[in-house]
Structure formats: structure tokens, C-alpha cells
Design a protein around this motif. Structure first.
Motif, short mmCIF file in Angstrom:
data_model
loop_
_atom_site.label_atom_id
_atom_site.label_comp_id
_atom_site.label_asym_id
_atom_site.label_seq_id
_atom_site.Cartn_x
_atom_site.Cartn_y
_atom_site.Cartn_z
N ALA A 114 0.81 -1.22 0.00
CA ALA A 114 0.00 0.00 0.00
C ALA A 114 0.85 1.27 0.00
CB ALA A 114 -0.93 0.00 1.21
N GLY A 115 2.08 1.18 0.49
CA GLY A 115 2.94 2.35 0.51
C GLY A 115 3.38 2.80 -0.87
N ARG A 116 3.05 2.04 -1.91
CA ARG A 116 3.44 2.42 -3.27
C ARG A 116 2.39 3.25 -4.00
NH1 ARG A 116 5.73 -2.65 -6.53
NH2 ARG A 116 5.25 -1.13 -8.15
N TYR A 117 1.17 3.35 -3.50
CA TYR A 117 0.12 4.06 -4.24
C TYR A 117 0.59 5.47 -4.58
CZ TYR A 117 -2.82 0.40 -2.09
OH TYR A 117 -3.34 -0.78 -1.65
N PHE A 118 0.54 5.81 -5.86
CA PHE A 118 0.94 7.13 -6.36
C PHE A 118 2.35 7.50 -5.88
CE2 PHE A 118 -3.76 7.67 -6.50
CZ PHE A 118 -3.89 7.92 -7.86
N ASN A 119 3.19 6.50 -5.58
CA ASN A 119 4.56 6.74 -5.09
C ASN A 119 4.59 7.60 -3.83
OD1 ASN A 119 5.84 5.22 -7.13
ND2 ASN A 119 5.70 6.95 -8.55
N GLN A 120 3.48 7.56 -3.09
CA GLN A 120 3.37 8.33 -1.85
C GLN A 120 3.59 9.83 -2.08
OE1 GLN A 120 2.61 7.06 1.69
NE2 GLN A 120 1.56 6.02 0.02
N ARG A 121 3.24 10.29 -3.28
CA ARG A 121 3.36 11.71 -3.58
C ARG A 121 2.26 12.50 -2.88
NH1 ARG A 121 5.92 12.79 -8.58
NH2 ARG A 121 5.35 14.96 -8.18
N ASP A 122 2.51 13.79 -2.68
CA ASP A 122 1.46 14.70 -2.23
C ASP A 122 0.51 14.89 -3.42
OD1 ASP A 122 -0.16 16.87 -1.58
OD2 ASP A 122 1.44 17.95 -0.55
N LEU A 123 -0.68 14.34 -3.31
CA LEU A 123 -1.59 14.29 -4.46
C LEU A 123 -2.04 15.69 -4.88
CD1 LEU A 123 -3.73 11.15 -3.58
CD2 LEU A 123 -1.65 11.31 -4.94
N ASP A 124 -2.03 16.63 -3.98
CA ASP A 124 -2.44 17.98 -4.33
C ASP A 124 -1.39 18.71 -5.16
OD1 ASP A 124 -4.87 17.77 -3.00
OD2 ASP A 124 -3.99 18.40 -1.10
N LYS A 125 -0.16 18.19 -5.18
CA LYS A 125 0.92 18.85 -5.89
C LYS A 125 1.27 18.18 -7.21
CE LYS A 125 3.05 20.80 -1.73
NZ LYS A 125 4.29 20.88 -0.91
N ILE A 126 0.57 17.10 -7.55
CA ILE A 126 0.82 16.45 -8.83
C ILE A 126 0.21 17.29 -9.94
CG2 ILE A 126 0.25 14.44 -10.27
CD1 ILE A 126 0.52 12.69 -7.86
N LYS A 127 1.02 17.61 -10.93
CA LYS A 127 0.53 18.38 -12.09
C LYS A 127 -0.50 17.54 -12.83
CE LYS A 127 4.89 20.92 -12.75
NZ LYS A 127 5.63 20.28 -11.65
N ARG A 128 -1.60 18.17 -13.22
CA ARG A 128 -2.68 17.44 -13.91
C ARG A 128 -2.85 17.96 -15.34
NH1 ARG A 128 -6.26 15.25 -10.17
NH2 ARG A 128 -7.20 14.20 -11.96
#
Length: 329
Positions: free
Chosen positions: A315-329
């Protein structure tokens, strides 16, 4: 990056016949995959099937969702060449058949033909380059990074919309059907354990077809693509505002609602509601995938399709543990 990707796509155009004629002949690597998937729907019933051919096994799904009940193949893997699910090409059509037991005891004999209505959509060359470029822009660039990108760019994936027509008997009762259908063909290296998590939403009916695909890899934290077909023609997704928090918990969401901006300038509201599904396990449970039949509202259009979501066992791998609010969309 957009210009570089557009230039690469122009230099390596998609060849439909070459892609659909791919075989595993001569292959020895068990991570190589040649996968055929069909997803067909109406208001009364849905059918989904997947034959993932590898040199050492056949990953096999077969499910009928009829009048609110799921009938599914319980075994997930068979020795190479021994799956009860058969997929064969006949000219431009594809033949799909299954004979065996679903739910462990329900006898089924299924025969169907997929006839295409539209051309192929290639997930590399047809999608706007800005989608891959945005995914790449989220990461730190280095020689090692671009080398690891080959784990993603070496995969081939395309889809085609058509009609699945046929007949099956279920415990002696005969059912004839004609369903709007999307077939999906992917091939190349597929290491399920390389994926962090993913979401695939697909809906189809006579007057529309929708796709939204999100995948997270160690090399790319979030890659999103999509398309929407109506009577007016095909549009491709430029961006979406799906809340990543809702699909990064390791759970199957009961409902999703977001909007998609298309290259024609329009914004498409999307709502999906899970109805029922089946869970599949890959590589000794290292990756878990939930395949769900779902109801969709796409703007003013109602239809059915698939809500597919998968998660790595870690589970620690989801989205590479990135801050989801800071991922460029």
C-alpha cells in the motif's frame, strides 16, 4: 516534451494490421503478454472476458452479469493453451467462446462474434501528447529516469468499438444478445508488480463510448488519458479533475463523480456507480484487480460499462506516496 513526443509518434506511426497480428511465437520471457479483452453492455446484461496469453500460462476471465446476478469463472489461471476461453480472429471480426462452469456449478456454453463499427484507437499515438508530457513533467529527469521509461513505453495498447452478438445457454436456458462492446488488445512486457495502482472507467452504448484511464508506476506517479465518442465524432481528453484521494485508498469506490475537459473545448460531467464485480489476483497476489460492472451518466447520456481498479499489495506504493495535491494534472 510535447513536441518531442509528437515527433516520436510521427516517426513511429501506428500500424493497425501489424498490431492486431502480434503473436507470442518464439517468445520465452514470462513477462511478455498478449492480452485480448472484451467488455459488452446493455441495460439488462453485461459480459466481460479477458485472455492474457503468456508463454507459461493463460490468464483467464469470463463473466456474465444478467438480471442483477454475477456468473463468473472461478479459476484465474490455466496452463498455456488450456484456457476454456477461446479468442480467434476471422477477417475483421473476432470470435469469442467459452464452455464450462461459472460460479463453480452453473453450466454455460457461450458463442459470440465481435464486429467492429469504428477504427482502432491507439493509446500512444492517438492520445494528445500533453497527457504523457504532463506525467513526465511530474518526475525528476535523469538518464536513469528516461531509461526506466522503457518499462512503460514498450507496452502496446489499443481499443476498438463494435457490437458483440451471439447466444449462450445457462443451465439449459438459452439467451440471445446483441451488445455494444469495446475490445481491448495489449501486448508487450507486462509486470503486474511494476504497477502501483490504476483505475479504468469505460462506458459504451449505441450512441456513445467513454474511456478514462489512470495508472501509477514507479517511474510515472500519475498518467491519465481518455476519449469520448458521440454521434458528432471522437474527442480526446485534455485534463480531468478526478479526486485522486478517492481512488488511492486501496478500496473499490462505490461512486465516482468528476469532469473531463475535451479537446473540442467542452467539459463532460462523469458519474459512475458500481453495481457488482469480480476480484482477480496477479503474480501470487502482488497485484489485486477489481473488475466491476457500473452504471454511468455522461452528461445527458445513460449507459453501462466497467469500473476497474487495481492496487499493489504494498500500500505504501500508491501514487509513489506523492502529495496528491501537488501532482501536475
Amino acid at each position: 516534451m510535447c513536441k518531442a513526443l509528437e515527433r516520436r509518434n510521427a516517426q513511429n506511426p501506428f500500424h493497425a494490421q501489424t498490431a492486431d497480428n502480434y503473436t507470442m511465437e518464439g517468445a520465452t520471457d514470462p513477462l511478455l503478454n498478449n492480452s485480448y479483452y472484451f467488455s459488452a453492455h446493455s441495460n439488462r446484461m453485461s459480459v466481460f472476458a479477458r485472455l492474457g496469453r503468456r508463454v507459461n500460462m493463460d490468464e483467464s476471465w469470463f463473466c456474465i452479469y444478467l438480471d442483477g446476478k454475477v456468473y463468473s469463472l472461478q479459476e484465474e489461471v490455466f496452463p498455456a493453451g488450456e484456457s476454456p476461453l477461446l479468442v480467434e480472429r476471422e477477417g475483421e471480426d473476432w470470435l469469442l467462446s467459452f464452455k464450462g462452469k461459472l460460479n463453480g456449478s452453473d453450466e454455460v456454453d457461450f458463442r459470440a462474434r465481435f464486429a467492429p463499427k469504428f477504427g482502432l484507437i491507439d493509446f500512444t499515438s492517438h492520445m494528445p501528447a500533453v497527457r504523457m508530457a504532463t506525467g513526465i513533467a511530474n518526475e525528476k529527469w535523469s538518464r536513469a529516469f528516461f531509461g526506466e521509461l522503457q518499462n512503460v513505453s514498450g507496452q502496446h495498447h489499443f481499443e476498438q468499438e463494435g457490437v458483440l452478438e451471439g447466444q449462450f445457454t445457462l443451465n439449459g436456458q438459452s439467451v440471445e444478445f446483441s451488445l455494444s462492446c469495446v475490445r481491448d488488445h495489449s501486448y508487450g512486457k507486462r509486470d503486474w508488480n511494476y504497477m502501483n495502482n490504476h483505475l479504468w472507467l469505460m462506458a459504451v452504448s449505441e450512441d456513445c463510448q467513454f474511456n478514462y484511464s489512470l495508472v501509477s508506476y514507479p517511474v510515472i506517479s500519475a498518467l491519465e488519458v481518455g476519449n469520448f465518442r458521440t454521434e458528432a465524432g471522437m474527442s480526446y481528453m485534455l485534463e480531468a479533475n478526478l479526486d485522486f484521494q478517492e481512488v488511492g485508498k486501496g478500496l473499490v469506490p462505490e461512486k465516482l463523480a468528476f469532469s473531463v475537459k475535451l479537446d473540442g473545448g467542452q467539459n463532460l460531467p462523469v458519474q459512475a456507480k458500481k453495481l457488482a464485480g469480480v476480484t482477480y489476483h496477479f503474480q501470487d497476489g502482488k497485484y489485486i484487480l477489481h473488475e466491476n460492472v457500473a452504471e454511468f451518466r455522461l452528461g445527458d447520456k445513460l449507459c453501462r460499462g466497467i469500473l476497474e481498479i487495481g492496487f499493489n499489495r504494498e500500500a505504501g506504493r500508491y501514487f509513489n506516496q506523492r502529495d496528491l495535491d501537488k501532482i501536475k494534472r
